[in-house]
Write a protein that holds these residues in place. Structure first.
Motif, PDB file in Angstrom:
ATOM      1  N   ARG A  39      26.323  56.658 -11.106  1.00 35.27           N
ATOM      2  CA  ARG A  39      26.682  55.271 -11.408  1.00 35.27           C
ATOM      3  C   ARG A  39      26.395  54.333 -10.233  1.00 35.27           C
ATOM      4  O   ARG A  39      26.599  53.128 -10.343  1.00 35.27           O
ATOM      5  CB  ARG A  39      28.153  55.206 -11.808  1.00 35.27           C
ATOM      6  CG  ARG A  39      28.459  56.048 -13.050  1.00 35.27           C
ATOM      7  CD  ARG A  39      29.940  56.177 -13.322  1.00 35.27           C
ATOM      8  NE  ARG A  39      30.522  54.915 -13.748  1.00 35.27           N
ATOM      9  CZ  ARG A  39      31.803  54.776 -14.075  1.00 35.27           C
ATOM     10  NH1 ARG A  39      32.621  55.811 -14.013  1.00 35.27           N
ATOM     11  NH2 ARG A  39      32.272  53.610 -14.459  1.00 35.27           N
ATOM     12  N   ILE A  40      25.935  54.887  -9.123  1.00 37.65           N
ATOM     13  CA  ILE A  40      25.590  54.075  -7.950  1.00 37.65           C
ATOM     14  C   ILE A  40      24.076  53.884  -7.949  1.00 37.65           C
ATOM     15  O   ILE A  40      23.328  54.820  -7.672  1.00 37.65           O
ATOM     16  CB  ILE A  40      26.041  54.757  -6.652  1.00 37.65           C
ATOM     17  CG1 ILE A  40      27.550  55.011  -6.687  1.00 37.65           C
ATOM     18  CG2 ILE A  40      25.666  53.893  -5.446  1.00 37.65           C
ATOM     19  CD1 ILE A  40      28.081  55.774  -5.492  1.00 37.65           C
ATOM     20  N   PRO A  41      23.587  52.692  -8.254  1.00 38.55           N
ATOM     21  CA  PRO A  41      22.140  52.495  -8.356  1.00 38.55           C
ATOM     22  C   PRO A  41      21.480  52.303  -6.993  1.00 38.55           C
ATOM     23  O   PRO A  41      22.149  52.013  -5.991  1.00 38.55           O
ATOM     24  CB  PRO A  41      22.029  51.216  -9.188  1.00 38.55           C
ATOM     25  CG  PRO A  41      23.258  50.437  -8.821  1.00 38.55           C
ATOM     26  CD  PRO A  41      24.340  51.469  -8.607  1.00 38.55           C
ATOM     27  N   ASP A  42      20.180  52.474  -6.953  1.00 41.18           N
ATOM     28  CA  ASP A  42      19.421  52.123  -5.758  1.00 41.18           C
ATOM     29  C   ASP A  42      19.715  50.661  -5.398  1.00 41.18           C
ATOM     30  O   ASP A  42      19.814  49.798  -6.272  1.00 41.18           O
ATOM     31  CB  ASP A  42      17.920  52.281  -5.997  1.00 41.18           C
ATOM     32  CG  ASP A  42      17.495  53.728  -6.124  1.00 41.18           C
ATOM     33  OD1 ASP A  42      18.321  54.629  -5.868  1.00 41.18           O
ATOM     34  OD2 ASP A  42      16.323  53.969  -6.490  1.00 41.18           O
ATOM     35  N   GLY A  43      19.834  50.392  -4.114  1.00 42.81           N
ATOM     36  CA  GLY A  43      20.051  49.020  -3.655  1.00 42.81           C
ATOM     37  C   GLY A  43      21.468  48.527  -3.750  1.00 42.81           C
ATOM     38  O   GLY A  43      21.740  47.361  -3.418  1.00 42.81           O
ATOM     39  N   ALA A  44      22.412  49.370  -4.159  1.00 46.59           N
ATOM     40  CA  ALA A  44      23.797  48.923  -4.307  1.00 46.59           C
ATOM     41  C   ALA A  44      24.432  48.620  -2.955  1.00 46.59           C
ATOM     42  O   ALA A  44      24.107  49.235  -1.938  1.00 46.59           O
ATOM     43  CB  ALA A  44      24.610  49.985  -5.034  1.00 46.59           C
ATOM     44  N   LYS A  45      25.356  47.674  -2.952  1.00 45.55           N
ATOM     45  CA  LYS A  45      26.196  47.408  -1.782  1.00 45.55           C
ATOM     46  C   LYS A  45      27.440  48.278  -1.913  1.00 45.55           C
ATOM     47  O   LYS A  45      28.242  48.096  -2.837  1.00 45.55           O
ATOM     48  CB  LYS A  45      26.565  45.927  -1.702  1.00 45.55           C
ATOM     49  CG  LYS A  45      27.422  45.573  -0.483  1.00 45.55           C
ATOM     50  CD  LYS A  45      27.808  44.099  -0.459  1.00 45.55           C
ATOM     51  CE  LYS A  45      26.621  43.210  -0.090  1.00 45.55           C
ATOM     52  NZ  LYS A  45      27.061  41.803   0.151  1.00 45.55           N
ATOM     53  N   VAL A  46      27.573  49.240  -1.016  1.00 41.60           N
ATOM     54  CA  VAL A  46      28.606  50.269  -1.141  1.00 41.60           C
ATOM     55  C   VAL A  46      29.586  50.180   0.024  1.00 41.60           C
ATOM     56  O   VAL A  46      29.190  50.307   1.190  1.00 41.60           O
ATOM     57  CB  VAL A  46      27.978  51.681  -1.186  1.00 41.60           C
ATOM     58  CG1 VAL A  46      29.063  52.736  -1.359  1.00 41.60           C
ATOM     59  CG2 VAL A  46      26.946  51.776  -2.314  1.00 41.60           C
ATOM     60  N   ALA A  47      30.852  49.977  -0.274  1.00 43.19           N
ATOM     61  CA  ALA A  47      31.905  49.965   0.741  1.00 43.19           C
ATOM     62  C   ALA A  47      32.356  51.392   1.001  1.00 43.19           C
ATOM     63  O   ALA A  47      32.691  52.127   0.068  1.00 43.19           O
ATOM     64  CB  ALA A  47      33.076  49.110   0.286  1.00 43.19           C
ATOM     65  N   LEU A  48      32.385  51.770   2.288  1.00 43.94           N
ATOM     66  CA  LEU A  48      32.793  53.108   2.702  1.00 43.94           C
ATOM     67  C   LEU A  48      33.843  52.991   3.795  1.00 43.94           C
ATOM     68  O   LEU A  48      33.769  52.105   4.648  1.00 43.94           O
ATOM     69  CB  LEU A  48      31.599  53.900   3.249  1.00 43.94           C
ATOM     70  CG  LEU A  48      30.442  54.198   2.298  1.00 43.94           C
ATOM     71  CD1 LEU A  48      29.291  54.837   3.075  1.00 43.94           C
ATOM     72  CD2 LEU A  48      30.885  55.097   1.157  1.00 43.94           C
ATOM     73  N   PRO A  49      34.803  53.913   3.831  1.00 36.27           N
ATOM     74  CA  PRO A  49      35.819  53.884   4.882  1.00 36.27           C
ATOM     75  C   PRO A  49      35.337  54.587   6.143  1.00 36.27           C
ATOM     76  O   PRO A  49      34.325  55.289   6.120  1.00 36.27           O
ATOM     77  CB  PRO A  49      36.988  54.644   4.242  1.00 36.27           C
ATOM     78  CG  PRO A  49      36.309  55.650   3.368  1.00 36.27           C
ATOM     79  CD  PRO A  49      35.077  54.965   2.829  1.00 36.27           C
ATOM     80  N   PRO A  50      36.077  54.441   7.246  1.00 37.63           N
ATOM     81  CA  PRO A  50      35.736  55.163   8.471  1.00 37.63           C
ATOM     82  C   PRO A  50      36.059  56.640   8.336  1.00 37.63           C
ATOM     83  O   PRO A  50      36.700  57.073   7.372  1.00 37.63           O
ATOM     84  CB  PRO A  50      36.616  54.487   9.539  1.00 37.63           C
ATOM     85  CG  PRO A  50      37.767  53.936   8.765  1.00 37.63           C
ATOM     86  CD  PRO A  50      37.239  53.546   7.426  1.00 37.63           C
ATOM     87  N   ASP A  51      35.631  57.433   9.324  1.00 29.38           N
ATOM     88  CA  ASP A  51      35.757  58.882   9.229  1.00 29.38           C
ATOM     89  C   ASP A  51      37.200  59.361   9.133  1.00 29.38           C
ATOM     90  O   ASP A  51      37.450  60.471   8.669  1.00 29.38           O
ATOM     91  CB  ASP A  51      35.078  59.556  10.432  1.00 29.38           C
ATOM     92  CG  ASP A  51      33.563  59.595  10.307  1.00 29.38           C
ATOM     93  OD1 ASP A  51      33.043  59.162   9.259  1.00 29.38           O
ATOM     94  OD2 ASP A  51      32.901  60.054  11.258  1.00 29.38           O
ATOM     95  N   TYR A  52      38.159  58.547   9.561  1.00 31.60           N
ATOM     96  CA  TYR A  52      39.557  58.976   9.537  1.00 31.60           C
ATOM     97  C   TYR A  52      40.265  58.603   8.245  1.00 31.60           C
ATOM     98  O   TYR A  52      41.473  58.822   8.105  1.00 31.60           O
ATOM     99  CB  TYR A  52      40.324  58.379  10.726  1.00 31.60           C
ATOM    100  CG  TYR A  52      40.258  56.868  10.825  1.00 31.60           C
ATOM    101  CD1 TYR A  52      41.045  56.051  10.014  1.00 31.60           C
ATOM    102  CD2 TYR A  52      39.398  56.256  11.730  1.00 31.60           C
ATOM    103  CE1 TYR A  52      40.972  54.675  10.092  1.00 31.60           C
ATOM    104  CE2 TYR A  52      39.323  54.875  11.819  1.00 31.60           C
ATOM    105  CZ  TYR A  52      40.118  54.092  11.003  1.00 31.60           C
ATOM    106  OH  TYR A  52      40.032  52.717  11.092  1.00 31.60           O
ATOM    107  N   SER A  53      39.558  58.081   7.266  1.00 33.34           N
ATOM    108  CA  SER A  53      40.247  57.477   6.120  1.00 33.34           C
ATOM    109  C   SER A  53      39.573  57.799   4.798  1.00 33.34           C
ATOM    110  O   SER A  53      38.992  56.934   4.159  1.00 33.34           O
ATOM    111  CB  SER A  53      40.329  55.955   6.301  1.00 33.34           C
ATOM    112  OG  SER A  53      40.942  55.345   5.192  1.00 33.34           O
TER     113      SER A  53
END
Length: 278
Positions: A19-33
């Motif tokens: 469901r994540i297309p090419d070119g998507a803006k993806v929010a990711l958390p830091p390594d501790y979260s």
């Protein structure tokens, strides 16, 4: 869909990341979260490209895997760090080679941009960055005079950050599709600010977190969750707070290998591309 809880459908890991297309803006958390490392592996295996990663507020190992796999076009972040292991090696190489665009931010600015999206407004004011060199390089930030002040009072307007997808890992979902995140409030912000929220979890529990006073405050309601997949130990090797610890030996082996493109390719052939998404 491969499984269901009592009231909420579950995706397979493969279907979730599809469901994540090419070119998507993806929010990711830091390594501790709550890093969805199993989902990041599945994304890399799929060959996704052109992602715009938004660190909330920093990024580390999961971003480095995606950069090494050629999946990333842009990184918007306050910091790229793997803590005691230093700067993520494939990020450093891509930055030096000019292979990715970098949008410099700060922790308060990224949170303000996401909060603006969360509230449905185009910007939020922020003061602490004024006077820094960073404002010279961010044409999407605008300095104005406070319209409510009687004297000159500069304020900075931070444009809303609206990710297409928030992607993270959590300890559990309940039978109704609510997701428990505990004290990791940045995950709640990501879910509120993004157009779609995809979550991997360790397990699904036959209960309702929102009916439990001890769990409700740390729970994202299913209203904000668009997809859930079970991924046991889905945050390895960075670990999941309160559930299992990071694996520093595994991370150190990655960092040593990924200092060169050939080293990353050899590592990825065994550790990144060897598993077919469930």
């Amino acid at each position: 869909m491969t499984e269901t809880t009592a009231n909420a459908p579950l995706d397979s890991l493969h279907d979730l990341v599809s469901r994540i297309p090419d070119g998507a803006k993806v929010a990711l958390p830091p390594d501790y979260s709550g890093c969805a490392m199993a989902a990041v592996r599945a994304l890399s295996q799929r060959g996704v490209t052109g992602l715009h990663l938004v660190g909330v507020p920093s990024l580390g190992l999961q971003a480095d895997w995606l950069i090494g796999a050629g999946a990333v076009a842009t990184v918007e972040v306050a910091a790229m760090t793997m803590g005691e292991f230093g700067i993520p090696p494939r990020f450093a190489a891509a930055q030096k080679a000019g292979e990715i665009a970098i949008i410099d931010g700060t922790c308060p600015a990224i949170h303000a941009g996401l909060q603006a999206s969360e509230k449905g407004v185009p910007f939020l004011p922020l003061r602490g960055i004024l006077g820094s060199d960073l404002t010279k390089h961010r044409t999407d930030w605008i300095e104005i005079d406070n319209p409510f002040a009687d004297t000159a009072d500069p304020i900075l307007l931070i444009a809303a950050i609206c990710p297409d997808v928030a992607l993270f890992h959590a300890a559990a979902a309940d039978r109704n599709g609510n997701v428990w995140i505990g004290v990791r409030r940045e995950l709640m912000l990501m879910a509120h600010a993004s157009r779609m929220t995809l979550v991997t979890v360790e397990e699904v529990r036959d209960c309702d977190f929102l009916q439990d006073e001890h769990m409700a405050a740390g729970t994202i309601p299913s209203l904000y969750v668009d997809g859930i997949a079970i991924a046991a130990r889905g945050a390895d090797p960075v670990g999941l707070s309160g559930v299992y610890d990071p694996q520093p030996t595994v991370i150190a082996e990655y960092v040593a290998a990924a200092k060169s493109a050939d080293g990353f390719a050899d590592w990825a052939a065994t550790h990144l591309y060897d598993r077919v998404p469930a």
